[in-house]
Write a protein that holds these residues in place. Structure first.
Motif, short mmCIF file in Angstrom:
data_model
loop_
_atom_site.label_atom_id
_atom_site.label_comp_id
_atom_site.label_asym_id
_atom_site.label_seq_id
_atom_site.Cartn_x
_atom_site.Cartn_y
_atom_site.Cartn_z
N LEU A 140 0.86 -1.19 0.00
CA LEU A 140 0.00 0.00 0.00
C LEU A 140 0.89 1.23 0.00
CD1 LEU A 140 -2.96 1.01 0.20
CD2 LEU A 140 -2.60 1.21 2.66
N PRO A 141 0.73 2.15 -0.95
CA PRO A 141 1.64 3.29 -1.07
C PRO A 141 1.40 4.40 -0.04
CG PRO A 141 -0.03 3.44 -2.77
CD PRO A 141 -0.26 2.12 -2.06
N GLU A 142 1.39 4.02 1.25
CA GLU A 142 1.26 5.04 2.29
C GLU A 142 2.62 5.70 2.51
OE1 GLU A 142 2.93 3.80 5.48
OE2 GLU A 142 3.54 2.59 3.78
N LEU A 143 2.77 6.44 3.58
CA LEU A 143 3.97 7.25 3.77
C LEU A 143 5.25 6.41 3.78
CD1 LEU A 143 5.40 9.88 4.30
CD2 LEU A 143 4.75 9.70 6.72
N MET A 144 5.25 5.30 4.50
CA MET A 144 6.47 4.50 4.62
C MET A 144 6.85 3.86 3.29
SD MET A 144 8.46 4.25 7.11
CE MET A 144 10.14 3.72 6.87
N ARG A 145 5.86 3.35 2.57
CA ARG A 145 6.12 2.74 1.27
C ARG A 145 6.63 3.79 0.28
NH1 ARG A 145 7.70 -1.49 -1.73
NH2 ARG A 145 6.68 -1.51 -3.76
N SER A 146 6.02 4.96 0.28
CA SER A 146 6.44 6.05 -0.62
C SER A 146 7.85 6.51 -0.28
CB SER A 146 5.46 7.22 -0.52
OG SER A 146 4.15 6.83 -0.89
N THR A 147 8.16 6.56 1.01
CA THR A 147 9.51 6.96 1.44
C THR A 147 10.54 5.94 0.97
OG1 THR A 147 8.58 8.04 3.39
CG2 THR A 147 10.93 7.56 3.42
N ASP A 148 10.19 4.68 1.06
CA ASP A 148 11.10 3.62 0.63
C ASP A 148 11.39 3.72 -0.87
OD1 ASP A 148 12.54 1.09 1.27
OD2 ASP A 148 11.13 0.27 -0.18
N ILE A 149 10.35 4.04 -1.64
CA ILE A 149 10.53 4.21 -3.09
C ILE A 149 11.47 5.38 -3.37
CG2 ILE A 149 9.35 4.86 -5.23
CD1 ILE A 149 6.89 3.35 -4.16
#
Length: 230
Positions: free
Chosen positions: A176-185
């Motif tokens: 799910l592209p929430e904050l943590m996933r987006s940050t990792d990207i």
């Protein structure tokens, strides 16, 4: 600085999704917490056992395990059960739905104790007075217990929300592209993990500070007209 070479808007979008998941999970948390607390306080023993089992089991299993169990395990279990009865179906749970339901289900167990304590904190004399006036159990609950319970529950619910909003970071494992996933990207593409994760930590901190101000406002509003002992 926050443009992060074009990835700043991605983090902001992820933060909005984080708040959405947190808010949806909090609604489920409150509903489950209220229901389970009432079951624990009920005179019906079986309801108390069910609620006690729910809170004990959920608080004893790591959040990450439950998220993976719901997202990956539940569809497989349903498909296997259908195959056992000769049916072939395909089940898929969307990451956002799985995240909201699982986190809400988890923190409903913690909210249960908050609500139980809040109900018990309402002065028994007021309940007895309402019963003496001829109020039935439902009317006592609606007019006496429920309105007054909130001022005792808000501080505890505020703490549950603070932990819950940070727990949404675990949803990143189901893509799910929430904050943590987006940050990792962003961190992987920019090769600047410290900068990206530090920016994410500031966003989480901003959400927490805003939530704290809202909690303090809610507490002041709930305690209006309450005489404080000197």
């Amino acid at each position: 600085m926050f443009t992060l070479h074009g990835y700043g808007p991605l983090l902001i979008k992820g933060a909005k999704l984080t708040i959405t998941v947190g808010a949806g999970a909090m609604v489920i948390t409150i509903l489950l917490g209220l229901g389970a607390a009432l079951c624990k306080l009920s005179s019906i023993k079986s309801l108390g056992i069910i609620a006690e089992t729910y809170t004990t089991v959920i608080r004893g299993i790591p959040e990450l395990v439950l998220i993976l169990l719901v997202y990956y395990g539940a569809p497989t279990l349903i498909q296997d059960m259908a195959a056992f009865f000769g049916q072939e179906i395909y089940v898929e749970i969307k990451p956002m739905v799985a995240g909201i339901l699982t986190i809400g289900f988890i923190y409903g167990a913690f909210a249960t104790e908050v609500f139980r304590g809040a109900f018990l904190a309402v002065p028994k004399g007021q309940i007895e007075a309402a019963q003496a006036c001829g109020m039935g159990p439902l009317l006592v609950f609606r007019r006496i217990l429920l309105p007054q319970m909130w001022r005792f529950a808000i501080p505890g619910l505020g703490n549950v929300w603070m932990v819950l909003i940070k727990a949404t970071a675990l949803v990143s494992v189901i893509q799910l592209p929430e904050l943590m996933r987006s940050t990792d990207i962003a961190a992987r593409n920019l090769h600047k993990p410290f900068t990206c994760y530090f920016a994410a930590s500031l966003i989480y901190l901003a959400i927490t500070i805003f939530s704290l101000f809202f909690q303090q406002w809610a507490e002041r509003k709930a305690n209006r007209g309450v005489r404080r002992e000197v």
